[in-house]
Design a protein around this motif. Sequence first.
Motif, short mmCIF file in Angstrom:
data_model
loop_
_atom_site.label_atom_id
_atom_site.label_comp_id
_atom_site.label_asym_id
_atom_site.label_seq_id
_atom_site.Cartn_x
_atom_site.Cartn_y
_atom_site.Cartn_z
N TYR A 1 28.44 56.07 7.64
CA TYR A 1 27.52 55.45 8.58
C TYR A 1 26.47 56.46 9.03
CZ TYR A 1 30.86 51.60 8.57
OH TYR A 1 31.67 50.57 8.18
N GLY A 2 26.26 56.61 10.33
CA GLY A 2 25.24 57.51 10.82
C GLY A 2 25.60 58.96 10.60
N THR B 1 20.45 56.71 10.76
CA THR B 1 21.44 55.69 10.42
C THR B 1 21.53 55.52 8.92
OG1 THR B 1 19.88 53.85 10.41
CG2 THR B 1 20.81 54.48 12.55
N SER B 2 22.51 54.74 8.47
CA SER B 2 22.65 54.48 7.05
C SER B 2 21.44 53.71 6.51
CB SER B 2 23.92 53.69 6.78
OG SER B 2 23.93 52.49 7.52
N ASP C 1 29.61 59.99 10.71
CA ASP C 1 30.49 58.89 11.14
C ASP C 1 31.01 58.21 9.88
OD1 ASP C 1 28.12 57.92 13.76
OD2 ASP C 1 29.45 59.65 13.55
#
Length: 121
Positions: free
Chosen positions: A32-33, A52-53, A98
Amino acid sequence: QVQVLEPGGGLVQPGGPLSLPCAASGCILTLYGMAWYRHTPGKQRELVAAVTSGGITNYADSVKARFTISRDNAKNTIYLQMNSLKPEDTAVYYCKADILSTDQKLVAYYWGQGTQVTVSS
């Protein structure tokens, strides 16, 4: 097992550039981020830049217009391009990712070991 590696860092003169890569690897199901933080003695760790992704970015006010964060999803890697560096940018820089790993049911924060950036003449 998940690893977050930050092979960059070093000494740079004021006004100079430096690029910090950060790569996540291992048993990653979903990344993710990702973000860069920094810490100097006597201060709290602060967010420098995040992505972010989907590529949405966020920056600390102190680095806007000087730093650029980018992301290569194919390599699970982010890059922090730092320009016009100032002595007050001196800190240990930490990368955070993350990640939902293949052996966990919840997303967890994974940190790199930190890399020293020193801006000095």
